[in-house]
Design a protein around this motif. Structure first.
Motif, PDB file in Angstrom:
ATOM      1  N   THR A 298     -20.945  28.647  -3.023  1.00 50.76           N
ATOM      2  CA  THR A 298     -20.909  27.939  -1.322  1.00 50.76           C
ATOM      3  C   THR A 298     -21.695  28.820  -0.444  1.00 50.76           C
ATOM      4  N   GLU A 299     -21.585  30.233  -1.653  1.00 44.55           N
ATOM      5  CA  GLU A 299     -22.721  31.238  -0.445  1.00 44.55           C
ATOM      6  C   GLU A 299     -23.567  30.639   0.514  1.00 44.55           C
ATOM      7  N   HIS A 300     -23.995  31.554   1.092  1.00 42.70           N
ATOM      8  CA  HIS A 300     -25.274  30.553   2.119  1.00 42.70           C
ATOM      9  C   HIS A 300     -26.718  30.856   0.837  1.00 42.70           C
ATOM     10  N   SER A 301     -27.679  30.269   1.500  1.00 45.47           N
ATOM     11  CA  SER A 301     -29.117  31.211   0.328  1.00 45.47           C
ATOM     12  C   SER A 301     -29.164  32.588   0.311  1.00 45.47           C
ATOM     13  N   ASP A 302     -31.025  32.797   0.585  1.00 40.75           N
ATOM     14  CA  ASP A 302     -31.039  33.836   0.461  1.00 40.75           C
ATOM     15  C   ASP A 302     -30.958  35.164   1.788  1.00 40.75           C
ATOM     16  N   THR A 303     -30.893  34.298   2.818  1.00 41.94           N
ATOM     17  CA  THR A 303     -30.717  35.463   3.962  1.00 41.94           C
ATOM     18  C   THR A 303     -29.338  35.254   4.690  1.00 41.94           C
ATOM     19  N   GLY A 304     -28.670  34.370   4.619  1.00 41.70           N
ATOM     20  CA  GLY A 304     -27.363  34.148   4.826  1.00 41.70           C
ATOM     21  C   GLY A 304     -27.438  33.746   6.971  1.00 41.70           C
ATOM     22  N   GLN A 305     -28.874  33.422   6.607  1.00 45.51           N
ATOM     23  CA  GLN A 305     -28.925  32.579   8.128  1.00 45.51           C
ATOM     24  C   GLN A 305     -29.039  31.210   8.523  1.00 45.51           C
ATOM     25  N   LYS A 314     -35.710  24.696  -1.411  1.00 46.92           N
ATOM     26  CA  LYS A 314     -34.695  24.913  -1.072  1.00 46.92           C
ATOM     27  C   LYS A 314     -34.720  26.654  -2.115  1.00 46.92           C
ATOM     28  N   GLN A 315     -33.623  27.312  -1.456  1.00 49.09           N
ATOM     29  CA  GLN A 315     -33.706  28.292  -2.215  1.00 49.09           C
ATOM     30  C   GLN A 315     -32.199  28.894  -2.653  1.00 49.09           C
ATOM     31  N   PRO A 316     -32.708  29.181  -3.904  1.00 42.45           N
ATOM     32  CA  PRO A 316     -30.945  29.876  -4.968  1.00 42.45           C
ATOM     33  C   PRO A 316     -30.657  30.326  -3.879  1.00 42.45           C
ATOM     34  N   SER A 317     -29.212  29.790  -3.846  1.00 42.47           N
ATOM     35  CA  SER A 317     -27.921  30.512  -3.321  1.00 42.47           C
ATOM     36  C   SER A 317     -27.312  31.876  -3.753  1.00 42.47           C
ATOM     37  N   LEU A 318     -26.789  32.147  -3.056  1.00 39.72           N
ATOM     38  CA  LEU A 318     -26.217  33.914  -3.487  1.00 39.72           C
ATOM     39  C   LEU A 318     -25.772  33.870  -4.726  1.00 39.72           C
ATOM     40  N   ALA A 319     -25.056  32.879  -4.794  1.00 39.33           N
ATOM     41  CA  ALA A 319     -24.185  32.520  -5.932  1.00 39.33           C
ATOM     42  C   ALA A 319     -25.359  33.041  -7.374  1.00 39.33           C
ATOM     43  N   GLU A 320     -26.302  31.502  -7.111  1.00 34.33           N
ATOM     44  CA  GLU A 320     -26.969  31.455  -8.219  1.00 34.33           C
ATOM     45  C   GLU A 320     -27.945  33.064  -8.405  1.00 34.33           C
ATOM     46  N   GLN A 321     -28.149  33.695  -7.442  1.00 37.62           N
ATOM     47  CA  GLN A 321     -28.879  34.970  -7.444  1.00 37.62           C
ATOM     48  C   GLN A 321     -28.054  36.004  -8.705  1.00 37.62           C
ATOM     49  N   ARG A 322     -26.951  35.679  -8.021  1.00 37.46           N
ATOM     50  CA  ARG A 322     -25.290  36.541  -8.388  1.00 37.46           C
ATOM     51  C   ARG A 322     -25.396  36.511  -9.831  1.00 37.46           C
ATOM     52  N   ARG A 323     -25.799  35.893 -10.449  1.00 36.28           N
ATOM     53  CA  ARG A 323     -25.270  35.189 -11.832  1.00 36.28           C
ATOM     54  C   ARG A 323     -26.766  35.303 -12.664  1.00 36.28           C
TER      55      ARG A 323
END
Length: 546
Positions: A298-305, A314-323
């Protein structure tokens, strides 16, 4: 069917106060209708020094037969009901029939209510409970007097349990399955005593006179509140109380374990079983996870803006980047067996399953709802047998040592530590780095400095309502170096997500490795060198045996 409750007293605290506690006047004989007969309450003895209340349950054999139809073997009832129309021990031996009568006759006493003398239920007083005949069936679980002691002694009772012979005239015939029970205590409140009997009489019998429906789990947990979760025989109690219905027993055990963990952490059950965020999306904060200890999409993607990016890819979400960052770290170290500690709804486990190099995956979470959601999301029941065998889901609290965590190459704490109160963090450190001691530990946590970049996050707020703290990069580095030095690890810090020149990346990752773990193929560690120092954290109180 008969039982008696006795107490002692003095002129200042007369034993006849038992009448106030039971809501039954010592000078009267009272009669109550039950579903299978009549219950009579009377006092054989009532004085300042000794008072005894007796409950006599007079079973109606015809009602027993009529209401017992369909409750034979295979329906959750006793095998005795197959011969209910001909011979039956139900009118004579204390069983679930007496337990139901207790709730019917002494309902207010079981709740600890006494409007006339509200101080009385709060105090324990000397109690003596006698049950002349109780079935104590073993069925391979050690019945008889030994089972009575196993069930009642941990609750503060002194137990006298005597096996009744089949026939006193023929001692060579041996003992029957019935026992005479005398319970005595000076520390058990009357309300608790009645709850103990309500639960444990059917447990001793191992059968019920009615169909065991799902709401029996709620009855068990309500009657066992405050004592059942910590009982050493809780699994046996749940299994026999629920007539060995496996699905109900499993549900009861999960909820009991959750209650035990909540009590150990001095928190409410709802606080730790909040893995599934049921709030509307508009109420969730920018980086809010679904789980109090898990991972989310559910997190926003790369910048959170919050700007409109409909025209951009479409950019990967922060959760996806974390995983992705976690998987990269695990692959670098060559880990094959991975424990996802605080697995939430299983997003990381799903990614691990896609890579055949991860041969053993353990998902641990304190939340029952999270584990249920993970099982559904991973479709474990539909996976090929070989693939499903790679995954194990288990309920547990990470602030207590757990033998199940040992033997793994790596452990992951993804967005977990910030959900703990800071005084509890040393307990987690010992349980993971000291007791389980995997070769690799990957920890991720929010970077508090980056919060100013979330336009929808109020100033000074944390990203999730359950976060107890959020660290700056310097604070996280200090903690990671301290833990690495204390437990003999090296540590490398990495950013996760887009880096901002002023405030860094939204997530920070620490990769801990022992000397035996495979070195990463990229950057060298930036901090702490290995050490064999003795752990400086304290042993968590109330923890399980180590």
């Amino acid at each position: 069917m008969f039982m008696s409750i006795s107490t002692t007293g003095s002129a200042e605290s007369p034993a006849t106060d038992l009448g106030f506690l039971l809501h039954k006047h010592p000078g009267k004989v009272q009669r109550f209708a039950t579903s299978h007969g009549e219950a009579h309450v009377f006092y054989p003895e009532a004085g300042d020094e000794v008072c005894t209340a007796a409950l006599l349950l007079d079973i109606d054999p015809i009602a027993l037969v009529r209401k017992g139809r369909g409750n034979g073997k295979g329906r959750g009832g006793s095998p005795d009901f197959a011969l209910a129309q001909y011979v039956n021990d139900r009118p004579y031996a204390a069983s679930s029939l007496l337990a139901v009568a207790l709730r019917t006759v002494f309902r207010s006493a079981m709740k600890g209510a006494c409007p006339a003398r509200p101080e009385l239920p709060l105090r324990a007083r000397p109690l003596r409970i006698e049950l002349p005949a109780v079935p104590a069936n073993g069925a391979g679980e050690g019945g008889g007097p030994a089972m009575v002691a196993r069930l009642f002694e941990p609750l503060g009772w002194r137990v006298e349990a005597t096996a009744i012979p089949l026939d006193e005239a023929f001692p060579e015939w041996g003992e029957s399955r019935y026992v005479r029970i005398v319970l005595a205590s000076e520390s058990v409140r009357l309300a608790d005593a009645l709850q103990h009997l309500y639960v444990l009489l059917p447990v001793l019998d191992g059968a019920k006179h009615y169909w065991v429906a799902p709401d029996e789990v709620d009855k068990l947990l309500a009657a066992g509140e405050g004592w059942l979760a910590a009982h050493p025989e809780r699994a046996l109690i749940a299994r026999r109380y629920l007539s060995r219905r496996w699905s109900l027993t499993r549900s009861a055990m999960e909820r009991l374990e959750l209650a035990r963990l909540a009590e150990a952490d001095d928190r409410e059950v709802e606080e730790i079983d909040n893995a599934v965020d049921d709030r509307p999306d508009e109420e969730k904060r920018p980086d809010a996870e679904h789980s109090d200890t898990g991972h989310s999409d559910t997190e926003h993607s790369d910048t959170g803006q919050s700007a409109d990016r409909s025209a951009e890819p479409k950019q990967p979400s922060l959760a996806e980047q974390r995983r992705t960052a976690i998987l990269t770290a695990l692959r670098e170290t060559g880990a094959a067996r991975v424990a996802d500690l605080g697995c939430g709804q299983g997003e990381l486990i799903g990614e691990l399953l896609k890579d055949a190099r991860f041969t053993g995956i353990l998902g641990v979470d304190v939340s029952v709802r999270a584990l249920q959601a993970a099982s559904r999301k991973l479709r474990l029941e539909r996976l090929p047998e070989r693939k499903a065998a790679r995954v194990t889901l288990a309920q547990g609290a990470l602030t207590y040592t757990d033998a199940r965590l040992k033997g793994y190459d790596a452990a992951v704490l993804c967005e977990v530590i910030e959900h703990l109160d800071l005084p509890r963090l040393p307990a987690l450190e010992y349980a993971v780095f000291g007791a389980a001691r995997p070769g690799t530990v990957v920890v991720t946590t929010p970077n508090a400095e980056y919060n100013v970049r979330w336009e929808s996050l109020p100033a000074g707020s944390v990203r999730h309502a359950d976060h107890r703290f959020e660290w700056s990069r310097a604070e996280f580095r200090g903690w990671a170096e301290k833990v690495a030095a204390a437990y003999g690890y090296t540590v490398e810090l990495r950013p996760v997500g887009p880096e901002d020149e002023e405030v860094g990346a939204p997530t920070q990752l620490a990769l801990f490795r022992t000397e035996t773990a495979t070195a990463p193929t990229t950057a060298t560690p930036t901090t702490a060198t290995p050490t064999t120092a003795t752990p400086t954290t304290t042993t968590p109180e109330g923890g399980e045996p180590r």
